[in-house]
Structures are given as structure tokens and as C-alpha cells.
Design an enzyme around this catalytic site. Structure first.
Site, PDB file in Angstrom:
ATOM      1  N   ASP A  49     -17.799  40.572-117.981  1.00 22.71           N
ATOM      2  CA  ASP A  49     -17.541  40.464-116.548  1.00 22.71           C
ATOM      3  C   ASP A  49     -18.662  41.092-115.717  1.00 22.71           C
ATOM      4  OD1 ASP A  49     -16.932  43.089-117.307  1.00 22.71           O
ATOM      5  OD2 ASP A  49     -14.793  42.809-117.075  1.00 22.71           O
ATOM      6  N   ASN A 118      -4.025  49.164-117.258  1.00 24.24           N
ATOM      7  CA  ASN A 118      -2.960  48.209-116.937  1.00 24.24           C
ATOM      8  C   ASN A 118      -2.917  47.045-117.944  1.00 24.24           C
ATOM      9  OD1 ASN A 118      -5.106  46.555-116.285  1.00 24.24           O
ATOM     10  ND2 ASN A 118      -4.676  46.456-114.085  1.00 24.24           N
ATOM     11  N   HIS A 120      -5.546  45.117-118.836  1.00 24.88           N
ATOM     12  CA  HIS A 120      -6.519  44.042-118.646  1.00 24.88           C
ATOM     13  C   HIS A 120      -7.587  44.058-119.742  1.00 24.88           C
ATOM     14  CE1 HIS A 120      -9.272  46.501-115.686  1.00 24.88           C
ATOM     15  NE2 HIS A 120      -9.782  46.558-116.904  1.00 24.88           N
ATOM     16  N   GLU A 125      -6.653  40.378-115.238  1.00 26.35           N
ATOM     17  CA  GLU A 125      -5.634  41.311-114.770  1.00 26.35           C
ATOM     18  C   GLU A 125      -4.235  40.784-115.106  1.00 26.35           C
ATOM     19  OE1 GLU A 125      -6.554  44.154-113.800  1.00 26.35           O
ATOM     20  OE2 GLU A 125      -7.774  44.187-111.990  1.00 26.35           O
TER      21      GLU A 125
HETATM   22  C1  GLP Z   1     -13.393  47.863-116.634  1.00 29.35           C
HETATM   23  C2  GLP Z   1     -13.951  46.674-117.377  1.00 29.35           C
HETATM   24  C3  GLP Z   1     -13.146  46.382-118.608  1.00 29.35           C
HETATM   25  C4  GLP Z   1     -12.931  47.678-119.373  1.00 29.35           C
HETATM   26  C5  GLP Z   1     -12.096  48.606-118.555  1.00 29.35           C
HETATM   27  C6  GLP Z   1     -11.784  49.941-119.237  1.00 29.35           C
HETATM   28  O1  GLP Z   1     -12.446  47.541-115.682  1.00 29.35           O
HETATM   29  N1  GLP Z   1     -14.035  45.499-116.596  1.00 29.35           N
HETATM   30  O2  GLP Z   1     -13.831  45.413-119.386  1.00 29.35           O
HETATM   31  O3  GLP Z   1     -12.315  47.424-120.595  1.00 29.35           O
HETATM   32  O4  GLP Z   1     -12.814  48.880-117.383  1.00 29.35           O
HETATM   33  O5  GLP Z   1     -12.740  50.887-118.898  1.00 29.35           O
HETATM   34  P1  GLP Z   1     -12.859  52.315-119.517  1.00 29.35           P
HETATM   35  O6  GLP Z   1     -13.432  52.120-120.867  1.00 29.35           O
HETATM   36  O7  GLP Z   1     -13.787  53.049-118.608  1.00 29.35           O
HETATM   37  O8  GLP Z   1     -11.496  52.885-119.560  1.00 29.35           O
END
Ligand code: GLP
Length: 232
Positions: A49, A118, A120, A125
């Protein structure tokens, strides 16, 4: 696992995540590369993304993140490093271009993904229905808060939208590796891995994947023991 896959197939096509969780994974890849044990020369990468509305060279973008944690230190060819272009004015066209590039590369061999608190994956989402292909996403407030660390700690500075690989592309990856660390992920990891398969927890769709592996530290796995005890 990724290093082994790259050694077996030097032309590996990797799906890659951002976030805090994968930082130690990227450090490990850099270490192996520096010791001469990992060659990225013919590897292709597609990130999950990217935020929209940021300039291509914005230091807060996921493209910049990828350069900071991996690209600057290994011999990935820039022509084989792909992220959605969040600065594109026609996002539908950009989404099609991204999906076509993934198809042309032969699809993802290994998709490494994180999980949002959440549920995702990428920026797919929780919703009544999910998109299969790359698409524009309106970020949930909790996702903007989770990404505030890239924007000086200010959630309101986090872009409101992102382009995300769809759930179809992730599920078509030959292997999916889900990374989660820390107690804050324990509850969602338990729901994703042992709860019902539902688009309300996008990561739960991985339960139907033929070759999905969850790599968890003890804290993130804590809810699994509880789930097992509950059902026993
Ligand atoms: C972001 C990314 C996701 C990732 C998520 C978790 O929102 N778009 O791809 O998995 O964060 O992030 P973290 O590893 O900082 O908890």
C-alpha cells in the site's frame, strides 16, 4: 523463510509490508545481504500500500520508508521495486497499472504482511465486503492514529486515503507470511487465526489460504493459548 525463498529462486516476487512490526525483519535481510549471503539483484518487490496525496519523494511516504529500511542497504534494482503511486491524479488508472504489473511479474511468490490492530491487512479495512484488486481506501481513524508516528505523531496529518493491494492479490500469493509482535496485537491475532472467517477481520481470510504462516512473538501469540483453553 524469505532468505531461503530468494536463494531457491533468485527472481522471487515479494509482497512487502510497512509498519513498525517488519523493521526487524528488514534489518535481518540487510544483515544477511551485508554478510554476502543474500542477493537481491533479480528480486522484484511490490508493496502492499501507499498513502495518497503525498509527493513521490515525500519522506513520510511508504516509498521513503522502504528506502530507509531496505532499499538503501541492499542491491535491489530500482526498476524492480514497486509501490502504488499515491501521487497519481487518476487513482483508478494507477490501481489498474499496479495490478497489471503484478500479473506481468507472475504474481506474488511470497507476501509478507503485518496486521493492523483492527485486523486490516495492507489497508484492507474491516468492512461488510472487501475489494479483490488494488483500490482507493478511506483510512479508519484508528489506522490514521497507528500511522501517526510517520507524521510527527499527529494523526490529523496522516492522509485520509491510501491505495491498497486488494485481498484477492494477497490471497493469490503462493505463500503468505503474517508478522505480528507485541501484546497490543494479541487479541486481533487470536480473532484472525481462530475466530470466524469474516471481512470484519480481513486477516481472518488467511485461514482459507493453502500456505499461510503466522510468525508471532510470545506477546502477540498470548491470545492463542487463551483461545485454545476457552474452546477446550
Ligand atoms: C499500516 C500498514 C499495514 C500494517 C499495519 C500495522 O497501517 N498499512 O500494512 O500491517 O500498519 O503496522 P504496525 O506494524 O506498525 O503495527
Amino acid at each position: 523463510m524469505v532468505a531461503r525463498a530468494v536463494r531457491q529462486n533468485p527472481r522471487l516476487v515479494l509482497g512487502l509490508p510497512t509498519g513498525r512490526t517488519p523493521e526487524s525483519f528488514y534489518h535481518a535481510l540487510v544483515r544477511m545481504h551485508r554478510r554476502g549471503r543474500l542477493d537481491f539483484g533479480r528480486v522484484t518487490t511490490f508493496n502492499l500500500d501507499e498513502f495518497t496525496g503525498l509527493a513521490a519523494d515525500d519522506p513520510r511516504s511508504y516509498r521513503a520508508y522502504m528506502h530507509r529500511v531496505l532499499g538503501a542497504f541492499v542491491n535491489l534494482s530500482t526498476s524492480r521495486v514497486h509501490l502504488p503511486d499515491g501521487s497519481a491524479s487518476d487513482w483508478q488508472r494507477e490501481a489498474r497499472r499496479y495490478d497489471n504489473a503484478i500479473v506481468r511479474a507472475g504474481g506474488l511468490d511470497v507476501a509478507v504482511i503485518g496486521i493492523g490492530a483492527n485486523g486490516h491487512i495492507g489497508f484492507n479495512e474491516p468492512a461488510p465486503a472487501l475489494e479483490a484488486a488494488t483500490h482507493l481506501v478511506r483510512l479508519r481513524p484508528e489506522s490514521r492514529r497507528a500511522n501517526a508516528y510517520l507524521f510527527g505523531g499527529r494523526p490529523q496529518q496522516v492522509p485520509t486515503h491510501a491505495l491498497s493491494m486488494g485481498i484477492g492479490t494477497i490471497l493469490r500469493a503462493r505463500t503468505v507470511v503474517l508478522l505480528a509482535t507485541g501484546q497490543a496485537k494479541a487479541a486481533i491475532v487470536a480473532r484472525a487465526l481462530t475466530g470466524p472467517v469474516t471481512t470484519r477481520v480481513p486477516a481472518s481470510l488467511l485461514q482459507v489460504h493453502r500456505s499461510a504462516v503466522a510468525v508471532l512473538d510470545r506477546s502477540a501469540a498470548a491470545g492463542l493459548a487463551a483461545a485454545a483453553t476457552d474452546s477446550a
